[in-house]
Design an enzyme around this catalytic site. Structure first.
Site, PDB file in Angstrom:
ATOM      1  CE  LYS A  66      -4.142   1.756   0.569  1.00 40.80           C
ATOM      2  NZ  LYS A  66      -3.877   2.642  -0.398  1.00 40.80           N
ATOM      3  CE  LYS A  90       3.835   6.776   6.349  1.00 46.50           C
ATOM      4  NZ  LYS A  90       3.771   7.939   5.170  1.00 46.50           N
ATOM      5  CE  LYS A 102       4.844   7.783  -1.311  1.00 44.11           C
ATOM      6  NZ  LYS A 102       4.341   8.285   0.003  1.00 44.11           N
ATOM      7  CB  THR A 185      -2.652  13.175   5.330  1.00 41.16           C
ATOM      8  OG1 THR A 185      -2.890  11.858   4.717  1.00 41.16           O
ATOM      9  CG2 THR A 185      -1.125  12.928   5.677  1.00 41.16           C
ATOM     10  CG  ASN A 216      -4.553  16.260   1.013  1.00 47.39           C
ATOM     11  OD1 ASN A 216      -4.008  15.685   2.008  1.00 47.39           O
ATOM     12  ND2 ASN A 216      -5.634  16.060   0.537  1.00 47.39           N
ATOM     13  CB  SER A 344      -5.918   4.556   2.427  1.00 48.39           C
ATOM     14  OG  SER A 344      -5.887   5.627   1.598  1.00 48.39           O
TER      15      SER A 344
HETATM   16  N1  LIG Z   1      -1.393  13.181   0.590  1.00 49.77           N
HETATM   17  C1  LIG Z   1      -1.582  12.240   1.431  1.00 49.77           C
HETATM   18  O1  LIG Z   1      -2.409  11.711   1.880  1.00 49.77           O
HETATM   19  C2  LIG Z   1      -0.262  12.121   2.139  1.00 49.77           C
HETATM   20  C3  LIG Z   1       0.975  12.943   2.093  1.00 49.77           C
HETATM   21  N2  LIG Z   1       2.159  12.567   2.654  1.00 49.77           N
HETATM   22  C4  LIG Z   1       3.194  13.525   2.482  1.00 49.77           C
HETATM   23  O2  LIG Z   1       2.966  14.848   2.680  1.00 49.77           O
HETATM   24  C5  LIG Z   1       3.827  15.767   1.709  1.00 49.77           C
HETATM   25  C6  LIG Z   1       2.742  16.616   1.228  1.00 49.77           C
HETATM   26  O3  LIG Z   1       1.831  15.759   0.195  1.00 49.77           O
HETATM   27  P1  LIG Z   1       0.556  16.541  -0.325  1.00 49.77           P
HETATM   28  O4  LIG Z   1       0.060  17.534   0.588  1.00 49.77           O
HETATM   29  O5  LIG Z   1      -0.399  15.255  -0.697  1.00 49.77           O
HETATM   30  O6  LIG Z   1       0.986  17.097  -1.549  1.00 49.77           O
HETATM   31  P2  LIG Z   1       0.301  18.225  -2.621  1.00 49.77           P
HETATM   32  O7  LIG Z   1       0.894  17.974  -3.798  1.00 49.77           O
HETATM   33  O8  LIG Z   1      -1.210  18.496  -2.223  1.00 49.77           O
HETATM   34  O9  LIG Z   1       1.058  19.606  -1.912  1.00 49.77           O
HETATM   35  C7  LIG Z   1       2.497  19.801  -1.834  1.00 49.77           C
HETATM   36  C8  LIG Z   1       2.696  21.067  -1.271  1.00 49.77           C
HETATM   37  O10 LIG Z   1       4.187  21.330  -1.196  1.00 49.77           O
HETATM   38  C9  LIG Z   1       4.488  22.701  -1.619  1.00 49.77           C
HETATM   39  N3  LIG Z   1       6.021  22.564  -2.276  1.00 49.77           N
HETATM   40  C10 LIG Z   1       6.590  21.784  -3.286  1.00 49.77           C
HETATM   41  N4  LIG Z   1       7.734  21.846  -3.419  1.00 49.77           N
HETATM   42  C11 LIG Z   1       8.199  22.960  -2.429  1.00 49.77           C
HETATM   43  C12 LIG Z   1       9.441  23.495  -1.973  1.00 49.77           C
HETATM   44  N5  LIG Z   1      10.266  23.375  -2.753  1.00 49.77           N
HETATM   45  N6  LIG Z   1       9.226  24.278  -0.963  1.00 49.77           N
HETATM   46  C13 LIG Z   1       8.161  24.603  -0.260  1.00 49.77           C
HETATM   47  N7  LIG Z   1       6.928  24.003  -0.571  1.00 49.77           N
HETATM   48  C14 LIG Z   1       7.036  23.050  -1.700  1.00 49.77           C
HETATM   49  C15 LIG Z   1       3.634  22.815  -2.761  1.00 49.77           C
HETATM   50  O11 LIG Z   1       3.535  24.236  -3.214  1.00 49.77           O
HETATM   51  C16 LIG Z   1       2.323  22.431  -2.157  1.00 49.77           C
HETATM   52  O12 LIG Z   1       1.843  23.449  -1.475  1.00 49.77           O
HETATM   53  C17 LIG Z   1       4.592  14.661   0.973  1.00 49.77           C
HETATM   54  O13 LIG Z   1       5.711  14.437   1.606  1.00 49.77           O
HETATM   55  C18 LIG Z   1       3.641  13.437   1.133  1.00 49.77           C
HETATM   56  O14 LIG Z   1       4.524  12.154   0.685  1.00 49.77           O
HETATM   57  C19 LIG Z   1       2.114  11.585   3.525  1.00 49.77           C
HETATM   58  C20 LIG Z   1       1.118  10.724   3.853  1.00 49.77           C
HETATM   59  C21 LIG Z   1      -0.059  10.691   3.116  1.00 49.77           C
HETATM   60  O1  LIG Z   2      -3.194   6.238   1.629  1.00 50.05           O
HETATM   61  C1  LIG Z   2      -2.315   5.507   1.241  1.00 50.05           C
HETATM   62  O2  LIG Z   2      -2.452   4.360   0.855  1.00 50.05           O
HETATM   63  C2  LIG Z   2      -0.789   5.834   1.222  1.00 50.05           C
HETATM   64  C3  LIG Z   2      -0.566   7.182   1.663  1.00 50.05           C
HETATM   65  C4  LIG Z   2       1.106   7.435   1.500  1.00 50.05           C
HETATM   66  O3  LIG Z   2       1.409   7.406   0.400  1.00 50.05           O
HETATM   67  C5  LIG Z   2       1.665   7.919   2.527  1.00 50.05           C
HETATM   68  O4  LIG Z   2       1.112   7.430   3.838  1.00 50.05           O
HETATM   69  O5  LIG Z   2       2.927   8.429   2.422  1.00 50.05           O
END
Ligand SMILES: NC(=O)C1=CN([C@@H]2O[C@H](COP(=O)(O)OP(=O)(O)OC[C@H]3O[C@@H](n4cnc5c(N)ncnc54)[C@H](O)[C@@H]3O)[C@@H](O)[C@H]2O)C=CC1
Ligand SMILES: O=C(O)CCC(=O)C(=O)O
EC number: 1.4.1.3
Length: 411
Positions: A66, A90, A102, A185, A216, A344
């Site tokens: 996953k 995790k 991943k 998250t 997000n 999830s």
């Molecule tokens: N979406 C999810 O359910 C989950 C996400 N994560 C982790 O959380 C983190 C963010 O993921 P999401 O919010 O889903 O992504 P997203 O794509 O929705 O948002 C990413 C954010 O990071 C910012 N960003 C990108 N490059 C940057 C930089 N150089 N400096 C400052 N800000 C920057 C973008 O502008 C945006 O605001 C990642 O590390 C991801 O692996 C972890 C668990 C689950």
């Molecule tokens: O929701 C999921 O299955 C995985 C989310 C994820 O990629 C993470 O926790 O880094």
């Protein structure tokens, strides 16, 4: 230090604390399968463009693999490998019956039109469809992907295998997505922060927060912190950073962004240099964007008392050591951001049962899983006399090791 070296180093440290056999340690570290595919699509103007897509399936001892799929220019095999390994620990920390995987495509999603992104996602799915599945490997959104991306994967996969809603999670609600997954998250990050602060006699209300990333995870975390009376005093994203010592009006900022405004142009705050964001004075720092952002250069200057790792692997091991010496408490990613994979799991269960939970149940169950994991990590910290990162790693690695030994290796 690169992401894979850093993650493997944390794993080995946990393995030593647990006294794992060296052969078992090696087997747990090597990924189950690494997939690399070429994805060529016609652009809207008819020209061809090629991308490389990856899916690393790290371990399936505890259940189907996953993990999310990331669209970002810096996606590379080592990073995807590290992220897949982190997913294995995790899901075990969260006690959901999954292994870890991943995926990612090296691309800039912002430079592609919606129809180009759709074509790219469909081609990627065509290349990996026989290696993913409801009971083998279940993708989800990560950076640069969202519910729409999951809808395209679901549709393309279903052409080969029949209607299969549980092959992806984080889908739109109309296609079997779970209520509460979009916020999960960020909500999990907030539950984790509440537990951590309570341990130190503090609460969200009355604390100050700095957030890197307003996608997000960052925007949901900011919104729920604001709702609980926390003061978000600085936020940054890829476009720039802003600050307001009286507290940023998060709902107004979300409205500004939803209306197409760039974060740096928000009128309710002043611009700040992004390189000062992570070292800005605050109680709690939330990295919610890229990995490796806290390193030996900036760690000595961090002023936060607590760091809650909403992003994956934001802190490299050298920074970890520096922060520990400074007395900064770091709540690790494999626990802090596990709310996404926990919900999830709820989505997958609902799809398999053909039954939908209301949002209140989703959020209540999420809190229960987050609180249980926090208590189990604290228990490991006591048993192994270690910090929270090693508490989480020993918890996760021990569960995966036990499952592996129980399954055995006989061919
Ligand atoms: N979406 C999810 O359910 C989950 C996400 N994560 C982790 O959380 C983190 C963010 O993921 P999401 O919010 O889903 O992504 P997203 O794509 O929705 O948002 C990413 C954010 O990071 C910012 N960003 C990108 N490059 C940057 C930089 N150089 N400096 C400052 N800000 C920057 C973008 O502008 C945006 O605001 C990642 O590390 C991801 O692996 C972890 C668990 C689950
Ligand atoms: O929701 C999921 O299955 C995985 C989310 C994820 O990629 C993470 O926790 O880094």
């Amino acid at each position: 230090m690169n992401a894979l070296a850093a993650t493997s180093r944390n794993f080995r440290q946990a393995s030593r604390l647990l006294g794992l056999d060296s052969k078992l340690e090696k087997s747990l570290l090597i990924p189950f399968r690494e997939i690399k595919v070429e994805c060529t699509i016609p652009k809207d103007d008819g020209s061809l463009v090629s991308f490389i897509g990856f899916r690393v399936q790290h371990d399936n001892a505890r259940g189907p693999m996953k993990g999310g799929i990331r669209y970002h220019p810096e996606v590379d095999p080592d990073e995807v490998n590290a992220l897949a390994q982190l997913m294995t620990w995790k899901t075990a920390v969260a006690a959901v019956p999954y292994g870890g995987a991943k995926g990612g495509i090296g691309c800039s999603p912002g430079d592609l039109s919606s129809s180009e992104l759709e074509r790219l996602t469909r081609v990627f799915t065509q290349k990996i469809h026989d290696l993913i599945g409801t009971h083998t490997d279940v993708p989800a959104p990560d950076m640069g992907t969202n519910a729409q991306t999951m809808a395209w994967i679901l549709d393309e996969y279903s052409k080969f295998h029949g209607h299969s809603p549980a092959v992806v999670t984080g889908k739109p609600i109309d296609l079997g997505g779970s209520l509460g997954r979009d916020a999960a998250t960020g909500r999990g990050v907030v539950f984790a922060t509440e537990s951590l602060l309570a341990e130190h006699g503090k609460s969200i209300s009355g604390s100050t927060f700095v957030i890197q990333g307003f996608g997000n995870v960052g925007s949901w975390a900011a919104s729920l912190i604001h709702e609980r009376g926390g003061k978000v005093i600085a936020i940054g994203d890829v476009t720039g950073s802003i600050k307001n010592n009286n507290g940023i009006d998060v709902p107004a900022l979300i409205k500004h962004k939803t209306g197409g405004g760039a974060l740096k142009d928000f009128s309710g705050a002043e611009a700040m240099d992004s390189k000062d964001l992570l070292v800005h004075e605050c109680d709690v720092l939330l990295p919610c964007a890229l990995g490796g952002v806290l390193n030996k250069e900036n760690a000595p200057h961090v002023k936060a008392k607590f760091i809650v790792e909403a992003a994956n692997h934001p802190t490299d091991p050298e920074a970890d050591e520096i922060l520990a010496k400074k007395g900064v408490v770091v709540l690790p990613d494999i626990y802090a951001n596990s709310g996404g994979v926990i919900v999830s799991y709820f989505e997958w269960v609902q799809n398999i049962q053909g039954f939908m939970w209301d949002e209140e149940k989703v959020n209540m169950e999420l809190k229960k899983y987050m609180n249980n994991a926090f208590n189990n990590i604290k228990h490991m910290c006591k048993s192994h006399d270690c910090n929270l990162r090693m508490g989480a790693f020993t918890l996760g690695v021990n569960r995966v090791a036990r499952a592996t030994l129980l399954r055995g290796w006989e061919a």
